[in-house]
Design a protein around this motif. Structure first.
Motif, PDB file in Angstrom:
ATOM      1  N   PHE A  67     -14.148  20.108   3.669  1.00  0.00           N
ATOM      2  CA  PHE A  67     -15.062  19.065   3.228  1.00  0.00           C
ATOM      3  C   PHE A  67     -14.537  18.350   1.980  1.00  0.00           C
ATOM      4  CE2 PHE A  67     -18.660  16.732   2.137  1.00  0.00           C
ATOM      5  CZ  PHE A  67     -19.084  17.053   0.866  1.00  0.00           C
ATOM      6  N   LEU A  68     -14.037  19.119   1.018  1.00  0.00           N
ATOM      7  CA  LEU A  68     -13.545  18.500  -0.215  1.00  0.00           C
ATOM      8  C   LEU A  68     -12.340  17.608   0.057  1.00  0.00           C
ATOM      9  CD1 LEU A  68     -13.692  21.131  -3.091  1.00  0.00           C
ATOM     10  CD2 LEU A  68     -15.432  19.561  -2.286  1.00  0.00           C
ATOM     11  N   TYR A  99     -11.941  15.541   2.248  1.00  0.00           N
ATOM     12  CA  TYR A  99     -12.373  14.198   2.634  1.00  0.00           C
ATOM     13  C   TYR A  99     -12.937  13.390   1.468  1.00  0.00           C
ATOM     14  CZ  TYR A  99     -11.821  15.410   7.551  1.00  0.00           C
ATOM     15  OH  TYR A  99     -11.296  15.775   8.769  1.00  0.00           O
ATOM     16  N   TYR A 131     -12.979  11.693  -2.398  1.00  0.00           N
ATOM     17  CA  TYR A 131     -11.958  11.027  -3.204  1.00  0.00           C
ATOM     18  C   TYR A 131     -12.584  10.557  -4.508  1.00  0.00           C
ATOM     19  CZ  TYR A 131     -14.329   7.062  -1.084  1.00  0.00           C
ATOM     20  OH  TYR A 131     -15.296   6.188  -0.662  1.00  0.00           O
ATOM     21  N   ARG A 176     -22.442   8.125  -3.167  1.00  0.00           N
ATOM     22  CA  ARG A 176     -22.501   8.663  -1.804  1.00  0.00           C
ATOM     23  C   ARG A 176     -21.826  10.016  -1.719  1.00  0.00           C
ATOM     24  NH1 ARG A 176     -19.039   6.223   2.997  1.00  0.00           N
ATOM     25  NH2 ARG A 176     -17.925   5.487   1.197  1.00  0.00           N
ATOM     26  N   LYS A 228     -23.909  12.669  -3.390  1.00  0.00           N
ATOM     27  CA  LYS A 228     -25.033  13.106  -2.537  1.00  0.00           C
ATOM     28  C   LYS A 228     -24.557  14.121  -1.499  1.00  0.00           C
ATOM     29  CE  LYS A 228     -28.760  11.525   0.403  1.00  0.00           C
ATOM     30  NZ  LYS A 228     -29.825  12.373  -0.113  1.00  0.00           N
ATOM     31  N   ALA A 229     -23.403  13.820  -0.903  1.00  0.00           N
ATOM     32  CA  ALA A 229     -22.859  14.754   0.085  1.00  0.00           C
ATOM     33  C   ALA A 229     -22.505  16.083  -0.581  1.00  0.00           C
ATOM     34  CB  ALA A 229     -21.626  14.154   0.742  1.00  0.00           C
ATOM     35  N   LEU A 263     -23.848  17.374  -3.217  1.00  0.00           N
ATOM     36  CA  LEU A 263     -25.085  18.087  -3.558  1.00  0.00           C
ATOM     37  C   LEU A 263     -25.627  18.835  -2.346  1.00  0.00           C
ATOM     38  CD1 LEU A 263     -27.207  18.561  -5.786  1.00  0.00           C
ATOM     39  CD2 LEU A 263     -28.375  16.522  -4.995  1.00  0.00           C
ATOM     40  N   GLU A 264     -25.548  18.182  -1.214  1.00  0.00           N
ATOM     41  CA  GLU A 264     -26.004  18.815   0.032  1.00  0.00           C
ATOM     42  C   GLU A 264     -25.158  20.060   0.325  1.00  0.00           C
ATOM     43  OE1 GLU A 264     -28.612  17.193   1.567  1.00  0.00           O
ATOM     44  OE2 GLU A 264     -28.753  18.855   2.991  1.00  0.00           O
ATOM     45  N   TYR A 265     -23.874  19.915   0.103  1.00  0.00           N
ATOM     46  CA  TYR A 265     -22.936  21.025   0.313  1.00  0.00           C
ATOM     47  C   TYR A 265     -23.238  22.179  -0.637  1.00  0.00           C
ATOM     48  CZ  TYR A 265     -18.286  23.190   0.862  1.00  0.00           C
ATOM     49  OH  TYR A 265     -17.246  24.044   1.099  1.00  0.00           O
ATOM     50  N   HIS A 272     -26.087  22.849  -1.954  1.00  0.00           N
ATOM     51  CA  HIS A 272     -27.333  23.494  -1.519  1.00  0.00           C
ATOM     52  C   HIS A 272     -27.121  24.408  -0.320  1.00  0.00           C
ATOM     53  CE1 HIS A 272     -29.869  20.299  -3.723  1.00  0.00           C
ATOM     54  NE2 HIS A 272     -29.925  21.438  -4.371  1.00  0.00           N
ATOM     55  N   LEU A 273     -26.144  24.053   0.504  1.00  0.00           N
ATOM     56  CA  LEU A 273     -25.828  24.924   1.640  1.00  0.00           C
ATOM     57  C   LEU A 273     -25.283  26.262   1.158  1.00  0.00           C
ATOM     58  CD1 LEU A 273     -24.106  22.604   4.275  1.00  0.00           C
ATOM     59  CD2 LEU A 273     -26.188  23.913   4.593  1.00  0.00           C
ATOM     60  N   LEU A 274     -24.520  26.210   0.070  1.00  0.00           N
ATOM     61  CA  LEU A 274     -23.934  27.454  -0.456  1.00  0.00           C
ATOM     62  C   LEU A 274     -24.910  28.228  -1.350  1.00  0.00           C
ATOM     63  CD1 LEU A 274     -20.374  26.154  -1.439  1.00  0.00           C
ATOM     64  CD2 LEU A 274     -20.980  27.518   0.555  1.00  0.00           C
TER      65      LEU A 274
END
Lengths: 219, 216
Positions: A12-13, A15, A17, A28, A31-32, A34-36, A38-40
């Motif tokens: 994921f990282l 991708y 930049y 953007r 935000k992605a 932050l979602e990641y 929260h998954l961890l």
């Protein structure tokens, strides 16, 4: 210990930049991220403990255990045994700066937070041992470190305060920009040479062609 | 001639919205299509005057009416801090808004077509079958656009599915390894270990459910 870190391809990282001027993530991307995060965050504390942190970095980078735990101790500036999203974001920016060879720019743009990270004891001064310990984070070469302490330790206490550190980042940034410019000129020179060769080749072919035609007509 | 057609169209649209069944002269084959056409025309949303359709599209950040927004607010499970307002970079923001406006103008066009074609619903003309087919098609188009707007509104504030898929699969790998460390470090019976285990199972279930939906 000072081998260049590489992010795992396809992670994921990988991708994400940084903005090349300010060395920060876009809204953007944040935000992605932050979602990641929260998954961890399996325990719903808005934090990652040392185990989760270790496995995350071990999965996405080529760092060894000692390096990962060094980074964790550096980021856990409150000594809570956990890191929050602010520190996580900082870490991701550092990783991406290294991945994209933007270390000098990153240190220049964010000299204050970097200084505070390196100032482990909170003495508002950084010794050479701090730099050595975190050399793998910012890819500062030994030669540059020697120059750093030789040229910028104005107070002569063999440690750098923030102003001296800032001067160093400005100097490093100038050198980086000169290097970029030199590379661009070199590329440009190569392209011009290639163009000239092609033109010459075309001219020669044309002359030969015309020469043949003239001789045929004479016949 | 055109004015009279327009008048008839508006009258017919008005009748359709009141649910009138006065013009049930269709053949048995077209019964279902008739019902479908009347059902969609009778929806209150579709009787929105054209001017308000245009107004809705001008509202900041979206081209969607307030009803769709309310639907979205009910549907959205998790509150997002800011909202996923831009899918593409800044330079694409204009093209995205263009798309929104195009959608709203498209909807307007469909409404006009529906109302003009609706005038022929009760008429005894030779091309009745074609008219009814095209009117049902147009109402199909309308119903296609209306739910899509809410869908796109929701999509704007969520991360794209492929990205979610990538993040979740990676998180699953990381957490599975972390679970082994937890078990060896603090034991299987520790509440943190169990919490992590439950979390991993929940994540797996969510993923398989989504994959199942995608496949079917």
């Amino acid at each position: 210990m000072s081998a260049t870190m590489k992010l795992k391809q396809g992670s994921f990282l990988w991708y994400l930049y940084l903005d090349k001027l300010y060395c920060l993530l876009s809204v953007r991307n944040v935000k992605a991220l932050l979602e990641y995060f929260h998954l961890l965050d399996v325990h719903h504390n808005n934090t990652l403990n040392d185990v989760l942190f270790y496995h995350f970095l071990h999965h996405v980078t080529s760092w060894k255990r000692t390096q990962i735990m060094t980074v964790f101790n550096m980021l856990d500036w409150n000594a809570m045994g956990e890191i929050g999203f602010d520190q996580f974001y900082m870490l991701v920016c550092i990783l991406l700066a290294q991945q994209n060879h933007l270390e000098e720019q990153f240190i220049f743009r964010h000299s204050r937070p970097v200084f505070e990270l390196l100032d482990l004891e909170g003495e508002l001064r950084i010794g050479a041992e701090n730099f050595h310990m975190y050399n793998f984070l910012f890819n500062i070469k030994k030669q540059d470190l020697r120059e750093l302490y030789h040229d910028f330790d104005i107070t002569g206490d063999r440690r750098l305060n923030y102003k001296e550190f800032k001067l160093f980042t400005i100097f490093t940034m100038d050198k980086y920009q000169e290097r970029q410019k030199a590379e661009k000129d070199k590329d440009k020179g190569k392209k011009d040479l290639l163009k000239k060769k092609r033109l010459h080749h075309v001219n020669v072919s044309l002359k030969q062609f015309l020469g043949i035609n003239v001789s045929e007509s004479r016949l | 001639m055109q004015d009279s057609l327009r008048l008839r169209a508006e009258q017919a649209a008005g009748q359709a919205s009141l649910g009138s069944h006065g013009s049930d002269k269709s053949s048995p084959d077209n019964d279902i299509r008739n019902l479908w056409t009347r059902a969609t025309l009778s929806q209150p949303k579709l009787n929105v005057p054209r001017s308000s359709v245009g107004e809705d599209s001008d509202m900041e950040g979206s081209g969607i009416g307030s009803k769709s927004r309310r639907w979205y607010n009910l549907k959205a499970g998790r509150d997002s801090d800011g909202g996923w307002e831009e899918w593409d970079d800044g330079e694409d923001k204009d093209s995205f808004r263009q798309e929104d406006l195009d959608e709203s103008s498209l909807l307007e066009l469909e409404l006009r077509r529906a109302s003009s074609l609706g005038s022929r619903l009760g008429e005894d003309v030779d091309s009745k079958t074609d008219t009814e087919m095209s009117s049902s098609e147009s109402s199909l188009n309308i119903s296609k656009h209306t739910p899509h707007r809410a869908y796109w509104m929701e999509q704007q504030n969520r991360l794209p599915l492929p990205l979610m898929e990538l993040m979740e699969s990676e998180a699953l790998e990381i957490l599975t390894k972390a679970l082994r460390s937890y078990r060896s470090g603090i034991g299987r019976d520790h509440f943190l270990t169990k919490q992590l285990q439950r979390y991993i199972e929940g994540l797996k279930r969510r993923r398989s459910k989504r994959l199942h939906l995608l496949v079917h």
